[in-house]
Write a protein that holds these residues in place. Structure first.
Motif, PDB file in Angstrom:
ATOM      1  N   PRO A  26       0.794  -1.233   0.000  1.00 19.90           N
ATOM      2  CA  PRO A  26       0.000   0.000   0.000  1.00 19.90           C
ATOM      3  C   PRO A  26       0.823   1.277   0.000  1.00 19.90           C
ATOM      4  CG  PRO A  26      -0.034  -1.020   2.165  1.00 19.90           C
ATOM      5  CD  PRO A  26       0.643  -1.994   1.251  1.00 19.90           C
ATOM      6  N   LEU A  27       2.134   1.172   0.246  1.00 19.30           N
ATOM      7  CA  LEU A  27       2.990   2.364   0.296  1.00 19.30           C
ATOM      8  C   LEU A  27       4.339   2.040  -0.324  1.00 19.30           C
ATOM      9  CD1 LEU A  27       3.447   5.319   1.406  1.00 19.30           C
ATOM     10  CD2 LEU A  27       4.415   4.226   3.437  1.00 19.30           C
ATOM     11  N   THR A  28       4.897   3.000  -1.066  1.00 23.73           N
ATOM     12  CA  THR A  28       6.229   2.857  -1.658  1.00 23.73           C
ATOM     13  C   THR A  28       7.155   3.928  -1.101  1.00 23.73           C
ATOM     14  OG1 THR A  28       5.342   1.959  -3.725  1.00 23.73           O
ATOM     15  CG2 THR A  28       7.564   2.881  -3.797  1.00 23.73           C
ATOM     16  N   VAL A  29       8.342   3.521  -0.701  1.00 28.22           N
ATOM     17  CA  VAL A  29       9.389   4.439  -0.257  1.00 28.22           C
ATOM     18  C   VAL A  29      10.481   4.461  -1.321  1.00 28.22           C
ATOM     19  CG1 VAL A  29      11.152   4.921   1.488  1.00 28.22           C
ATOM     20  CG2 VAL A  29       8.910   4.043   2.191  1.00 28.22           C
ATOM     21  N   VAL A  30      10.869   5.652  -1.762  1.00 27.61           N
ATOM     22  CA  VAL A  30      11.896   5.798  -2.790  1.00 27.61           C
ATOM     23  C   VAL A  30      13.108   6.491  -2.169  1.00 27.61           C
ATOM     24  CG1 VAL A  30      12.471   6.696  -5.067  1.00 27.61           C
ATOM     25  CG2 VAL A  30      10.123   5.978  -4.570  1.00 27.61           C
ATOM     26  N   LEU A  31      14.273   5.855  -2.281  1.00 24.77           N
ATOM     27  CA  LEU A  31      15.517   6.362  -1.706  1.00 24.77           C
ATOM     28  C   LEU A  31      16.402   6.911  -2.824  1.00 24.77           C
ATOM     29  CD1 LEU A  31      16.242   3.325   0.649  1.00 24.77           C
ATOM     30  CD2 LEU A  31      15.087   5.455   1.270  1.00 24.77           C
ATOM     31  N   LEU A  32      16.827   8.175  -2.690  1.00 26.46           N
ATOM     32  CA  LEU A  32      17.647   8.830  -3.719  1.00 26.46           C
ATOM     33  C   LEU A  32      18.973   9.267  -3.105  1.00 26.46           C
ATOM     34  CD1 LEU A  32      14.412  10.116  -4.099  1.00 26.46           C
ATOM     35  CD2 LEU A  32      15.482  10.437  -6.318  1.00 26.46           C
ATOM     36  N   HIS A  33      20.049   8.831  -3.731  1.00 20.44           N
ATOM     37  CA  HIS A  33      21.388   9.068  -3.184  1.00 20.44           C
ATOM     38  C   HIS A  33      21.948  10.435  -3.578  1.00 20.44           C
ATOM     39  CE1 HIS A  33      23.427   8.618  -7.061  1.00 20.44           C
ATOM     40  NE2 HIS A  33      22.607   7.605  -7.316  1.00 20.44           N
ATOM     41  N   GLY A  34      23.145  10.720  -3.056  1.00 18.61           N
ATOM     42  CA  GLY A  34      23.783  12.009  -3.284  1.00 18.61           C
ATOM     43  C   GLY A  34      24.716  12.035  -4.480  1.00 18.61           C
ATOM     44  N   TRP A  35      25.248  13.206  -4.745  1.00 16.60           N
ATOM     45  CA  TRP A  35      26.153  13.488  -5.861  1.00 16.60           C
ATOM     46  C   TRP A  35      27.402  12.631  -5.743  1.00 16.60           C
ATOM     47  CZ3 TRP A  35      29.776  18.246  -5.801  1.00 16.60           C
ATOM     48  CH2 TRP A  35      30.367  18.434  -7.062  1.00 16.60           C
ATOM     49  N   THR A  36      27.784  11.970  -6.826  1.00 18.11           N
ATOM     50  CA  THR A  36      28.949  11.088  -6.979  1.00 18.11           C
ATOM     51  C   THR A  36      28.807   9.789  -6.188  1.00 18.11           C
ATOM     52  OG1 THR A  36      30.400  11.840  -5.158  1.00 18.11           O
ATOM     53  CG2 THR A  36      30.411  13.154  -7.196  1.00 18.11           C
ATOM     54  N   LEU A  37      27.656   9.523  -5.591  1.00 19.54           N
ATOM     55  CA  LEU A  37      27.464   8.317  -4.785  1.00 19.54           C
ATOM     56  C   LEU A  37      26.573   7.327  -5.532  1.00 19.54           C
ATOM     57  CD1 LEU A  37      26.953  10.161  -1.388  1.00 19.54           C
ATOM     58  CD2 LEU A  37      29.066   9.121  -2.264  1.00 19.54           C
ATOM     59  N   ASP A  38      26.017   6.344  -4.835  1.00 24.82           N
ATOM     60  CA  ASP A  38      25.060   5.429  -5.444  1.00 24.82           C
ATOM     61  C   ASP A  38      24.139   4.858  -4.375  1.00 24.82           C
ATOM     62  OD1 ASP A  38      26.317   3.092  -4.291  1.00 24.82           O
ATOM     63  OD2 ASP A  38      27.775   3.101  -5.915  1.00 24.82           O
ATOM     64  N   GLY A  39      23.219   4.005  -4.786  1.00 27.34           N
ATOM     65  CA  GLY A  39      22.189   3.536  -3.882  1.00 27.34           C
ATOM     66  C   GLY A  39      22.685   2.701  -2.721  1.00 27.34           C
ATOM     67  N   ARG A  40      23.925   2.202  -2.786  1.00 31.64           N
ATOM     68  CA  ARG A  40      24.448   1.380  -1.694  1.00 31.64           C
ATOM     69  C   ARG A  40      24.571   2.162  -0.393  1.00 31.64           C
ATOM     70  NH1 ARG A  40      29.941  -0.611  -3.740  1.00 31.64           N
ATOM     71  NH2 ARG A  40      29.917   1.505  -4.600  1.00 31.64           N
ATOM     72  N   THR A  41      24.627   3.489  -0.470  1.00 30.66           N
ATOM     73  CA  THR A  41      24.755   4.283   0.753  1.00 30.66           C
ATOM     74  C   THR A  41      23.528   4.155   1.656  1.00 30.66           C
ATOM     75  OG1 THR A  41      23.921   6.236  -0.431  1.00 30.66           O
ATOM     76  CG2 THR A  41      26.318   5.964  -0.273  1.00 30.66           C
ATOM     77  N   TRP A  42      22.424   3.618   1.113  1.00 27.95           N
ATOM     78  CA  TRP A  42      21.200   3.443   1.893  1.00 27.95           C
ATOM     79  C   TRP A  42      21.079   2.033   2.465  1.00 27.95           C
ATOM     80  CZ3 TRP A  42      18.629   7.618   3.193  1.00 27.95           C
ATOM     81  CH2 TRP A  42      18.582   8.727   2.330  1.00 27.95           C
ATOM     82  N   HIS A  43      22.125   1.229   2.445  1.00 31.51           N
ATOM     83  CA  HIS A  43      21.962  -0.199   2.742  1.00 31.51           C
ATOM     84  C   HIS A  43      21.429  -0.434   4.154  1.00 31.51           C
ATOM     85  CE1 HIS A  43      25.627  -0.947   5.267  1.00 31.51           C
ATOM     86  NE2 HIS A  43      26.077   0.108   4.644  1.00 31.51           N
ATOM     87  N   ARG A  44      21.787   0.380   5.112  1.00 32.67           N
ATOM     88  CA  ARG A  44      21.276   0.162   6.475  1.00 32.67           C
ATOM     89  C   ARG A  44      19.793   0.502   6.572  1.00 32.67           C
ATOM     90  NH1 ARG A  44      26.630   2.428   7.837  1.00 32.67           N
ATOM     91  NH2 ARG A  44      27.911   0.701   8.620  1.00 32.67           N
ATOM     92  N   GLN A  45      19.370   1.537   5.882  1.00 31.81           N
ATOM     93  CA  GLN A  45      17.947   1.895   5.900  1.00 31.81           C
ATOM     94  C   GLN A  45      17.108   0.867   5.142  1.00 31.81           C
ATOM     95  OE1 GLN A  45      20.464   4.343   5.374  1.00 31.81           O
ATOM     96  NE2 GLN A  45      20.223   4.692   7.571  1.00 31.81           N
ATOM     97  N   LEU A  46      17.649   0.325   4.064  1.00 32.33           N
ATOM     98  CA  LEU A  46      16.947  -0.727   3.325  1.00 32.33           C
ATOM     99  C   LEU A  46      16.678  -1.927   4.224  1.00 32.33           C
ATOM    100  CD1 LEU A  46      18.814  -0.648  -0.109  1.00 32.33           C
ATOM    101  CD2 LEU A  46      16.342  -0.544   0.167  1.00 32.33           C
ATOM    102  N   THR A  47      17.709  -2.333   4.954  1.00 36.87           N
ATOM    103  CA  THR A  47      17.553  -3.466   5.866  1.00 36.87           C
ATOM    104  C   THR A  47      16.522  -3.159   6.941  1.00 36.87           C
ATOM    105  OG1 THR A  47      19.837  -4.192   5.489  1.00 36.87           O
ATOM    106  CG2 THR A  47      18.756  -4.960   7.496  1.00 36.87           C
ATOM    107  N   ALA A  48      16.595  -1.969   7.515  1.00 40.75           N
ATOM    108  CA  ALA A  48      15.673  -1.598   8.585  1.00 40.75           C
ATOM    109  C   ALA A  48      14.232  -1.555   8.101  1.00 40.75           C
ATOM    110  CB  ALA A  48      16.074  -0.246   9.174  1.00 40.75           C
ATOM    111  N   LEU A  49      14.005  -1.028   6.900  1.00 42.83           N
ATOM    112  CA  LEU A  49      12.639  -0.960   6.371  1.00 42.83           C
ATOM    113  C   LEU A  49      12.070  -2.354   6.125  1.00 42.83           C
ATOM    114  CD1 LEU A  49      12.998   2.031   3.878  1.00 42.83           C
ATOM    115  CD2 LEU A  49      11.619   1.993   5.961  1.00 42.83           C
TER     116      LEU A  49
END
Length: 334
Positions: A26-49
């Protein structure tokens, strides 16, 4: 584990998009990374969600054009405006229905603002909550690099000049020996008092994947963007905004101005932390993210009156953490 979903944009660029959770969530969360980085920087939040919400929340995390595992950008398309359009296309392809919570770090937060500016009707229809992490709505207005003003001006001139040169180098990437030599600079620029050595290694490996045209090409629009007026039109959406008080790129005044434009925003200042809050202060970022998700989840049984009251409340939290290095998570980076 997240599943890769192929997304090809209208100009032919292929994005690397990871999706976790069913398309019936019922809900989608979209994670957007910073300049020169990539989506791996969100790995702890991905696990927690995933651990917290399971199949009730779908999580989308993608590498921006010219970053990580996504296709290359051109100099002409290396702009925040294009990234705002890319976000609209990703939502249309991967999460075409239902409410979304947008979570942006640094350039990712600026991408969210650009999406709101360029696609206001779509934004109003889809977006149920926002989380801004170490970002700005005022370009480089407040960027002082944590040094005296005369030196900051010299650094900015050097940075913008180098960015202009890099932007014309196409798809080349930073050679490994140079990247190794730059690691102390990246550590100083992006992190606060202490950090986990694994986090600086992850950050460095992300920078290694960014092409020169991405590093240099996005810099002008990042420095020039002004979107406070756009934020002021967004109403009383549930919003969390976080910043480290040692952030040299987007210091606390950047986030304070965002919270002033969005009176319902809950502002969190993390003592001793720098620009990479998802890695330096994962618990604080996750807590803020959960607070927004919990307020907008369709399954959450809150009366409209209670929801309105919660959105009207503005909280400013100064996270109390010991100043002793040994008391913090991680250790000093080399």
């Amino acid at each position: 584990m997240p599943d890769p979903v192929p997304v090809r944009l209208s100009d032919g660029v292929r994005l690397h998009v990871d999706v976790s959770g069913p398309d019936t969530a019922p809900l989608t969360v979209v994670l957007l990374h910073g300049w020169t980085l990539d989506g791996r920087t969100w790995h702890r939040q991905l696990t927690a969600l995933r651990e917290t919400y399971g199949a009730t929340v779908r999580v989308v995390c993608y590498d921006a054009r010219g970053h990580g595992r996504s296709g290359p950008t051109t100099l002409r398309s290396a702009t925040l405006a294009r990234l705002g359009d890319d976000l609209a296309e990703v939502l249309a392809q991967v999460a075409p229905t239902g409410p979304v919570v947008l979570v942006g770090h640094s350039m990712g937060g600026m991408t969210v603002m650009e999406y709101a500016h360029r696609h206001p009707a779509d934004f109003a229809r889809r977006v149920a909550g926002l989380v801004f992490v170490a970002t700005t709505a005022e370009g480089h207005t407040h960027t002082g690099y944590g040094v005296p003003a005369p030196l900051a001006r010299l650094i900015r001139v050097t940075e913008t000049t180098c960015a202009g040169l890099l932007a014309r180098c196409g798809g080349w990437r930073t050679p490994a020996p140079l990247l190794h030599a730059l690691r102390p600079t990246l550590r100083w620029l992006l992190f606060g008092d202490v950090c986990d050595p694994a986090d600086i290694r992850l950050t460095t490996s992300a920078v290694a994947r960014a092409s020169f045209v991405s590093i240099g090409g996005f810099r002008p629009s990042i420095g020039a963007q002004q979107r406070l007026e756009t934020l002021a039109t967004l109403g009383d959406l549930p919003v969390a905004a976080l910043v480290g008080d040692r952030d040299r790129l987007t210091p606390p005044p950047c986030t304070v101005s965002i919270s002033e434009a969005l009176p319902s925003a809950a502002l969190t200042v993390c003592p001793g932390a720098g620009h990479m809050l998802m890695l330096e202060r994962p618990d604080e970022v996750t807590t803020a993210l959960r607070s927004v998700v919990d307020r907008v989840r369709p399954a959450t049984k809150i009366t409209r009156k209670a929801t309105a009251a919660a959105r009207a409340k503005r909280a400013v939290t100064i996270l109390e953490q010991p100043r002793r290095v040994g008391a913090r998570r991680g250790a000093p980076c080399p």
